[in-house]
Design an enzyme around this catalytic site. Structure first.
Site, PDB file in Angstrom:
ATOM      1  CG  HIS A 158      -1.725  -1.225   1.406  1.00 11.31           C
ATOM      2  ND1 HIS A 158      -2.971  -1.434   0.866  1.00 11.31           N
ATOM      3  CD2 HIS A 158      -1.401  -2.374   2.063  1.00 11.31           C
ATOM      4  CE1 HIS A 158      -3.399  -2.636   1.192  1.00 11.31           C
ATOM      5  NE2 HIS A 158      -2.457  -3.232   1.907  1.00 11.31           N
ATOM      6  CE  LYS A 285      12.292  19.730 -10.493  1.00  5.60           C
ATOM      7  NZ  LYS A 285      11.073  20.194 -11.155  1.00  5.60           N
ATOM      8  CD  GLU A 292       8.594  12.816 -15.269  1.00  7.73           C
ATOM      9  OE1 GLU A 292       7.621  13.445 -14.857  1.00  7.73           O
ATOM     10  OE2 GLU A 292       9.668  13.369 -15.591  1.00  7.73           O
TER      11      GLU A 292
END
Ligand code: ARG
Length: 461
Positions: A158, A285, A292
């Protein structure tokens, strides 16, 4: 307005320009270029060996096809982009090369059996290639798993800390997922491994063709048994698209974990700069764009499968032009799988894992509690009772900010020993069941994985 046509006779009018363009498959057919030559070469050889064309004509056809293939591969000649499809394009190039004899090539075959034969041949070859690339990624996973057989990390259910595991166990989970993908592509190749050539338009031919010969020349295991099924069947495309969607789903799950584990909050893994991108706005960044994109494009692979099955589901037997729509999704899914596998292999091979950070999180969230409960079971306490007891302890720990280890001193003697031993290391070491994370069990699994790779061979090539 429209290029060379194979079916002019009965018509006295050219097709509408948009209708012609709407029906053209030449652009996507180019993917099948080399297989198209192989199939025509085998057919030409069979025509000569069966006497359907003379020996001399057969030689002219074969030499002509080889010369056209050379012209195309060396860039001397290009495929006319206004052709309806690749079959017509090659026939017209052949006619330009050898003249009238070219008109003898299309005896005893049809574009209907031709296209499906070419597609099967292409797919068999791509499956063998994918099996090989999958094996390479498996080798990378196995190498990393060996390096990290003792690297502790949290295991999740979970997405909550569940029990300590090792990075070796985690990576090998992907090894076995990919192993099933590799086997699946072997099955797809087997499903494609029958030769429909000679089914002709739908009902075979009155000419004395030799289907066993063309099947053999092209490396298929046998001719398809039924001419109507031969031109109608596209199950092998569905199987391929399903195998691609499943592989992509596996890679997408891995990509998602790469994205998650490379966040500042997790900090378990850092992708190499070669597999990261920066931000045009935020100079600090380092983004996992390629992971992705693998995750994002997986939707496309699944869509291709669903779209294909929907396209096929109501088609009557015999060739229907709808079936032309099977190829672009197959090409796209196969190349997506290949690129994604290469990228994942590169990402894994160059990533750096922060093993200290992973180990420091391995026991977080009272994840050693099940280990303590099992230690009590070993002392004769029923599991349900032990579970209850540990639940109470965790409740107290959360309220007072204490770990299980901290609470050992004030615990009963039987519990004390188990609590003191409740470290991620011992929790992992004690989980010796087959398939589990203990060093012994993991070594056994690594041996199984090595054996699997040793015996892995493309089913058909
Ligand atoms: N471009 C067609 C396809 O991909 C080739 C077969 C065409 N056959 C026909 N009877 N129009 O399916």
């Amino acid at each position: 307005m429209s290029g060379p046509k194979l079916w002019g006779g009965v018509f006295d009018k050219s097709p509408d320009a948009l209708a012609w363009a709407f029906g053209q498959s030449i652009k996507s057919d180019l993917t099948l270029l080399w297989e198209e030559f192989d199939v025509s070469l085998a057919h030409a050889e069979m025509l000569a060996r069966t006497g359907i064309v003379s020996e001399l004509e057969g030689k002219e056809l074969v030499d002509g096809l080889l010369a056209v293939r050379f012209d195309v591969s060396s860039g001397n000649v290009s495929i006319p982009p206004d052709s309806e499809d690749l079959h017509g394009a090659i026939e017209s190039l052949l006619e330009a090369k050898i003249g009238e004899t070219a008109k003898r090539l299309h005896a005893g075959r049809s574009r209907n059996d031709q296209i499906v034969t070419v597609a099967r041949l292409w797919l068999k070859r791509r499956c063998a290639d994918l099996e090989e690339v999958i094996t390479r990624v498996q080798q990378e996973l196995l190498r990393l798993a060996e390096d990290h057989r003792g690297t502790l990390m949290p295991g999740y259910t979970h997405q909550q800390p569940a029990q300590p595991i090792t990075l070796g166990l985690h990576l090998l989970a992907y090894f076995w997922m990919l192993d099933r993908d590799r086997i699946r592509f072997g099955h797809v190749a087997q499903m494609a491994d029958e030769c429909p050539l000679g089914s002709a338009a739908l009902a075979g031919t009155s000419l004395p063709i030799d289907r066993t010969l063309t099947s053999k020349l092209l490396g298929f295991s046998s001719p398809t048994p039924n001419s109507l099924d031969g031109v109608s069947d596209r199950d092998f495309v569905g199987d391929a698209l399903h195998a691609c969607a499943t592989l992509m789903q596996h890679l997408s799950r891995m990509a998602q974990e790469i994205v998650l584990f490379s966040t500042a909050e997790f900090g378990f893994v850092k992708l190499d700069q070669a597999y990261s991108t920066g931000s045009s706005v935020m100079p600090q960044k380092r983004n996992p764009d390629f992971a992705e994109l693998i995750r994002g494009r997986t939707g496309r692979a699944l869509g291709h499968w669903v779209g294909f099955m929907s396209m096929m589901k109501s088609l009557p037997l015999g060739y229907n032009r709808d079936q032309q729509e099977d190829k672009p999704p197959m090409f796209d899914s196969v190349s997506l799988c290949r690129d994604s596998l290469e990228l994942v292999g590169g990402m894994l091979g160059t990533a750096s894992f922060d093993t200290c950070r992973m180990a420091s999180q391995a026991g977080a969230g009272y994840s050693t509690a099940t280990g303590v409960a099992e230690a009590l079971v070993a002392q004769g306490v029923p599991f349900r009772t032990a579970h209850e007891l540990l639940g109470e302890l965790v409740k107290t720990g959360i309220a007072s900010g204490l770990s299980l280890h901290d609470m050992a001193e004030s615990a009963s003697p039987e519990l004390k020993e188990a609590l003191l031993a409740a470290t991620p290391e011992s929790s992992v070491a004690l989980r010796t069941s087959e398939g589990g994370p203990s060093p012994g069990a993991l070594d056994h699994q690594i041996r199984l994985a090595r054996d699997r790779l040793r015996t892995a061979r493309p089913a058909t090539s």
